[in-house]
Design a protein around this motif. Structure first.
Motif, PDB file in Angstrom:
ATOM      1  N   HIS A 256      38.806  -3.973  -6.382  1.00 40.82           N
ATOM      2  CA  HIS A 256      39.435  -4.353  -7.647  1.00 40.82           C
ATOM      3  C   HIS A 256      38.876  -3.464  -8.755  1.00 40.82           C
ATOM      4  O   HIS A 256      37.656  -3.341  -8.889  1.00 40.82           O
ATOM      5  CB  HIS A 256      39.108  -5.813  -7.988  1.00 40.82           C
ATOM      6  CG  HIS A 256      39.604  -6.768  -6.952  1.00 40.82           C
ATOM      7  ND1 HIS A 256      40.757  -7.489  -7.113  1.00 40.82           N
ATOM      8  CD2 HIS A 256      39.107  -7.111  -5.743  1.00 40.82           C
ATOM      9  CE1 HIS A 256      40.947  -8.244  -6.047  1.00 40.82           C
ATOM     10  NE2 HIS A 256      39.957  -8.041  -5.200  1.00 40.82           N
ATOM     11  N   ASP A 258      38.998  -2.742 -12.848  1.00 39.44           N
ATOM     12  CA  ASP A 258      39.402  -3.017 -14.239  1.00 39.44           C
ATOM     13  C   ASP A 258      39.397  -1.671 -14.955  1.00 39.44           C
ATOM     14  O   ASP A 258      38.335  -1.069 -15.167  1.00 39.44           O
ATOM     15  CB  ASP A 258      38.408  -4.003 -14.880  1.00 39.44           C
ATOM     16  CG  ASP A 258      38.806  -4.367 -16.312  1.00 39.44           C
ATOM     17  OD1 ASP A 258      39.665  -3.674 -16.888  1.00 39.44           O
ATOM     18  OD2 ASP A 258      38.230  -5.338 -16.844  1.00 39.44           O
ATOM     19  N   TRP A 295      50.157   6.546 -13.995  1.00 37.53           N
ATOM     20  CA  TRP A 295      50.118   5.103 -13.778  1.00 37.53           C
ATOM     21  C   TRP A 295      51.473   4.498 -14.163  1.00 37.53           C
ATOM     22  O   TRP A 295      52.039   3.677 -13.448  1.00 37.53           O
ATOM     23  CB  TRP A 295      48.973   4.493 -14.595  1.00 37.53           C
ATOM     24  CG  TRP A 295      48.609   3.124 -14.150  1.00 37.53           C
ATOM     25  CD1 TRP A 295      47.751   2.786 -13.142  1.00 37.53           C
ATOM     26  CD2 TRP A 295      49.091   1.901 -14.703  1.00 37.53           C
ATOM     27  NE1 TRP A 295      47.680   1.423 -13.030  1.00 37.53           N
ATOM     28  CE2 TRP A 295      48.492   0.860 -13.973  1.00 37.53           C
ATOM     29  CE3 TRP A 295      49.973   1.595 -15.739  1.00 37.53           C
ATOM     30  CZ2 TRP A 295      48.737  -0.476 -14.244  1.00 37.53           C
ATOM     31  CZ3 TRP A 295      50.224   0.262 -16.000  1.00 37.53           C
ATOM     32  CH2 TRP A 295      49.605  -0.758 -15.263  1.00 37.53           C
ATOM     33  N   ARG A 299      54.925   3.050 -11.659  1.00 34.43           N
ATOM     34  CA  ARG A 299      55.433   1.672 -11.803  1.00 34.43           C
ATOM     35  C   ARG A 299      56.783   1.610 -12.517  1.00 34.43           C
ATOM     36  O   ARG A 299      57.243   0.527 -12.887  1.00 34.43           O
ATOM     37  CB  ARG A 299      54.403   0.830 -12.586  1.00 34.43           C
ATOM     38  CG  ARG A 299      53.224   0.499 -11.741  1.00 34.43           C
ATOM     39  CD  ARG A 299      52.009   0.140 -12.536  1.00 34.43           C
ATOM     40  NE  ARG A 299      50.890  -0.020 -11.603  1.00 34.43           N
ATOM     41  CZ  ARG A 299      50.227   0.982 -11.061  1.00 34.43           C
ATOM     42  NH1 ARG A 299      50.542   2.235 -11.371  1.00 34.43           N
ATOM     43  NH2 ARG A 299      49.258   0.761 -10.190  1.00 34.43           N
ATOM     44  N   ASN A 315      52.773  -7.989 -16.712  1.00 35.31           N
ATOM     45  CA  ASN A 315      52.374  -7.441 -15.405  1.00 35.31           C
ATOM     46  C   ASN A 315      51.485  -6.224 -15.557  1.00 35.31           C
ATOM     47  O   ASN A 315      50.476  -6.069 -14.869  1.00 35.31           O
ATOM     48  CB  ASN A 315      53.619  -6.987 -14.633  1.00 35.31           C
ATOM     49  CG  ASN A 315      54.005  -8.014 -13.620  1.00 35.31           C
ATOM     50  OD1 ASN A 315      53.163  -8.831 -13.232  1.00 35.31           O
ATOM     51  ND2 ASN A 315      55.256  -7.982 -13.215  1.00 35.31           N
ATOM     52  N   ALA A 316      51.885  -5.345 -16.481  1.00 38.57           N
ATOM     53  CA  ALA A 316      51.105  -4.116 -16.712  1.00 38.57           C
ATOM     54  C   ALA A 316      49.698  -4.483 -17.173  1.00 38.57           C
ATOM     55  O   ALA A 316      48.706  -3.907 -16.696  1.00 38.57           O
ATOM     56  CB  ALA A 316      51.804  -3.252 -17.756  1.00 38.57           C
ATOM     57  N   ARG A 318      48.069  -7.211 -16.558  1.00 39.68           N
ATOM     58  CA  ARG A 318      47.321  -7.778 -15.411  1.00 39.68           C
ATOM     59  C   ARG A 318      46.836  -6.669 -14.485  1.00 39.68           C
ATOM     60  O   ARG A 318      45.698  -6.651 -14.048  1.00 39.68           O
ATOM     61  CB  ARG A 318      48.221  -8.733 -14.627  1.00 39.68           C
ATOM     62  CG  ARG A 318      47.786 -10.188 -14.737  1.00 39.68           C
ATOM     63  CD  ARG A 318      48.466 -11.079 -13.733  1.00 39.68           C
ATOM     64  NE  ARG A 318      49.873 -10.820 -13.551  1.00 39.68           N
ATOM     65  CZ  ARG A 318      50.852 -11.336 -14.312  1.00 39.68           C
ATOM     66  NH1 ARG A 318      50.546 -12.133 -15.313  1.00 39.68           N
ATOM     67  NH2 ARG A 318      52.116 -11.050 -14.062  1.00 39.68           N
ATOM     68  N   GLU A 319      47.735  -5.716 -14.211  1.00 43.61           N
ATOM     69  CA  GLU A 319      47.376  -4.653 -13.270  1.00 43.61           C
ATOM     70  C   GLU A 319      46.339  -3.685 -13.829  1.00 43.61           C
ATOM     71  O   GLU A 319      45.542  -3.118 -13.088  1.00 43.61           O
ATOM     72  CB  GLU A 319      48.623  -3.868 -12.886  1.00 43.61           C
ATOM     73  CG  GLU A 319      49.200  -4.331 -11.564  1.00 43.61           C
ATOM     74  CD  GLU A 319      49.879  -3.176 -10.871  1.00 43.61           C
ATOM     75  OE1 GLU A 319      49.179  -2.347 -10.272  1.00 43.61           O
ATOM     76  OE2 GLU A 319      51.112  -3.102 -10.985  1.00 43.61           O
ATOM     77  N   LEU A 320      46.377  -3.501 -15.150  1.00 40.14           N
ATOM     78  CA  LEU A 320      45.353  -2.618 -15.742  1.00 40.14           C
ATOM     79  C   LEU A 320      43.979  -3.275 -15.653  1.00 40.14           C
ATOM     80  O   LEU A 320      42.960  -2.595 -15.489  1.00 40.14           O
ATOM     81  CB  LEU A 320      45.688  -2.323 -17.209  1.00 40.14           C
ATOM     82  CG  LEU A 320      46.841  -1.343 -17.437  1.00 40.14           C
ATOM     83  CD1 LEU A 320      47.371  -1.448 -18.851  1.00 40.14           C
ATOM     84  CD2 LEU A 320      46.390   0.093 -17.138  1.00 40.14           C
ATOM     85  N   ASP A 322      43.200  -5.424 -13.301  1.00 40.75           N
ATOM     86  CA  ASP A 322      42.853  -5.683 -11.896  1.00 40.75           C
ATOM     87  C   ASP A 322      43.734  -4.824 -10.994  1.00 40.75           C
ATOM     88  O   ASP A 322      44.623  -5.314 -10.314  1.00 40.75           O
ATOM     89  CB  ASP A 322      43.038  -7.182 -11.584  1.00 40.75           C
ATOM     90  CG  ASP A 322      42.561  -7.528 -10.177  1.00 40.75           C
ATOM     91  OD1 ASP A 322      41.858  -6.687  -9.561  1.00 40.75           O
ATOM     92  OD2 ASP A 322      42.896  -8.618  -9.696  1.00 40.75           O
ATOM     93  N   TRP A 323      43.470  -3.517 -11.030  1.00 43.45           N
ATOM     94  CA  TRP A 323      44.183  -2.570 -10.150  1.00 43.45           C
ATOM     95  C   TRP A 323      43.548  -2.712  -8.775  1.00 43.45           C
ATOM     96  O   TRP A 323      42.335  -2.493  -8.621  1.00 43.45           O
ATOM     97  CB  TRP A 323      44.011  -1.153 -10.695  1.00 43.45           C
ATOM     98  CG  TRP A 323      44.748  -0.099  -9.931  1.00 43.45           C
ATOM     99  CD1 TRP A 323      45.964  -0.225  -9.342  1.00 43.45           C
ATOM    100  CD2 TRP A 323      44.321   1.246  -9.699  1.00 43.45           C
ATOM    101  NE1 TRP A 323      46.337   0.957  -8.755  1.00 43.45           N
ATOM    102  CE2 TRP A 323      45.348   1.878  -8.961  1.00 43.45           C
ATOM    103  CE3 TRP A 323      43.194   1.983 -10.036  1.00 43.45           C
ATOM    104  CZ2 TRP A 323      45.264   3.201  -8.556  1.00 43.45           C
ATOM    105  CZ3 TRP A 323      43.104   3.308  -9.642  1.00 43.45           C
ATOM    106  CH2 TRP A 323      44.122   3.918  -8.913  1.00 43.45           C
ATOM    107  N   GLN A 324      44.353  -3.134  -7.807  1.00 45.69           N
ATOM    108  CA  GLN A 324      43.780  -3.349  -6.469  1.00 45.69           C
ATOM    109  C   GLN A 324      44.141  -2.190  -5.564  1.00 45.69           C
ATOM    110  O   GLN A 324      45.314  -1.886  -5.391  1.00 45.69           O
ATOM    111  CB  GLN A 324      44.308  -4.656  -5.889  1.00 45.69           C
ATOM    112  CG  GLN A 324      43.824  -5.844  -6.691  1.00 45.69           C
ATOM    113  CD  GLN A 324      44.244  -7.163  -6.055  1.00 45.69           C
ATOM    114  OE1 GLN A 324      44.441  -7.269  -4.856  1.00 45.69           O
ATOM    115  NE2 GLN A 324      44.351  -8.183  -6.886  1.00 45.69           N
TER     116      GLN A 324
END
Ligand code: FAD
Length: 393
Positions: A256, A258, A295, A299, A315-316, A318-320, A322-324
């Motif tokens: 994960h 951040d 990035w 997406r 969503n963006a 959240r993903e920034l 917690d990029w999994q």
């Protein structure tokens, strides 16, 4: 045939510290190493300046199947003790970051210091010299070497782990452990760059060289340091640090990341909600521009912020935070800084490093299942475990 108090096999960081400590106590010590050059790992460490300790080191900076094992030795030989030794030898040093201490000029100063300590302690030193076998001989041991057989009351195995085989690493310690019936925690490369599948590399491979400050976490490890894109995947201190946890957890958990640690991304986006700037341009205020563009492209977010829907922006955000990412493997022992696993510490005394099942046999340093974080911790373990055994043999 020579009769000694102790034979220390492996003249790396831990072995030299152990031999000098025992010698200064009046023990007759022989130090043996098969590699032609002395202290190669120290020489190449810390980019040639040797990050020789970390002033914040505690047992919490180490991974092990038996996490409390390292406490005793670390408490009895601290970073302050090693700094005192470095100061005694007039070696100039500085703190780089996060408590990491480096030599001002060259790692060779640390090698010279340890050699001098061994010299002062009358340590006999055979290098290069192959060790052919270690066997029981009465209460002690008989060690067959390329320069003849030697008898000793104690044998200290300080031959390290498997990292960087081209400068002398061998599985000697694990073979000796097996011979004497000691369990081994399976060794794996750690503090190592992570590799990724072709799909990931197609998306991010051309960002090679781009680095950014992140918080990476995996399986209980969490590190705020920099991340580096490479042609084969991800590296940089944050990734090296979590690689050890990823390996320890079985190499299948996601990592994960951040990408904007400490930033309230949702609040930032809310404040910019009506912005006509592209999302990539907004992100480029806080992230490397090339990364921000990749990035967003990956997406389908190549629009002005004002034109993005609430869900897409949420969503963006959240993903920034917690990029999994899912590594496929590591770059292996040639690129690793350390070996995770090793001789199971439940077989050893935490005070002396002696094997309970084989009196007189000691195992120290990276050969043991104690693996430090990046930042001077692995040397601190080498010094502390070497010292513990050197005081006991
Ligand atoms: C590129 C790189 C950079 C690093 N930088 C840092 C850093 O800045 N700070 C930090 O804390 N840690 C660093 N490390 C980790 C650190 O170098 C090791 O954890 C440390 O050297 C372990 O000490 P050791 O004495 O147990 O083993 P080693 O230093 O590996 O020494 C083992 C010795 O045993 C000898 N040996 C091996 N097999 C045999 C055999 N069969 N017979 C006889 N002799 C044998 C080897 O020749 C070697 O001299 C780095 C590692 C690498 C690879």
């Amino acid at each position: 045939m020579k009769a000694l108090d102790a034979i220390v096999i492996g003249a790396g960081a831990a072995g030299m510290m152990c031999a000098a400590t025992a010698g200064l106590r009046g023990r007759r010590v022989l130090l043996v190493d098969h590699y032609p050059k002395v202290g190669e790992k120290i020489r190449i460490s810390g980019g040639g300046r040797c990050n020789f300790t970390n002033i914040h080191a505690t047992h919490r900076d180490f991974l092990s199947a038996n996490p409390d094992f390292c406490r005793s030795a670390l408490a009895r030989y601290t970073p302050r003790d090693f700094i005192a030794l470095v100061d005694k030898h007039g070696i100039a040093w500085h703190e780089k970051t996060l408590g990491q201490l480096f030599c001002d000029d060259s790692a060779r100063r640390i090698i010279d210091m340890l050699r001098a300590e061994c010299g002062q302690a009358d340590v006999e030193w055979w290098q290069p010299c192959d060790v052919r076998s270690v066997g029981r001989h009465g209460e002690g041991f008989l060690v067959e070497t390329a320069r003849g057989a030697v008898e000793a009351r104690s044998v200290v195995v300080a031959t390290g782990g498997l990292t960087v085989p081209k400068i002398g690493a061998t599985p000697f310690a694990y073979r000796i452990a097996e011979q004497f019936g000691l369990a081994i925690v399976p060794p794996k490369p750690a503090l190592v760059p992570l590799s990724f599948d072709p799909d990931f590399l197609a998306r991010y491979g051309d960002l090679a060289g781009v680095s950014l400050e992140v918080e990476a976490r995996c399986a209980g490890g969490r590190f705020r340091e920099s991340l580096l894109f490479t042609h084969r995947g991800l590296s940089g201190p944050a990734i090296l640090q979590v690689s050890s946890y990823w390996q320890q957890a079985g190499a299948h958990e996601p990592v994960h990341i951040d990408l904007l640690p400490g930033v309230d991304i949702a609040a930032w986006f809310a404040a910019e909600r009506r912005s006509r700037a592209l999302l990539a341009s907004l992100l480029a205020e806080r992230l490397p521009k090339r990364f921000a563009q990749h990035w967003c492209t990956a997406r389908g977010l190549e629009l002005p912020v004002a034109q993005l829907g609430d869900a897409a922006l949420a969503n963006a955000a959240r993903e920034l935070a917690d990029w999994q990412v899912r590594p496929t493997g590591t770059l292996g022992y040639n690129k690793a800084e350390v070996t995770l696993g090793g001789v199971d510490t439940r077989e050893l005394s935490s005070k002396t490093m002696e094997a309970a099942k084989a009196k007189g046999l000691y195992i120290i340093g990276e050969a043991v299942d104690v693996t430090g974080h990046l930042g001077g911790f692995n040397f601190q373990w080498a010094w502390a475990s070497g010292r513990a055994a050197g005081e006991a043999v």
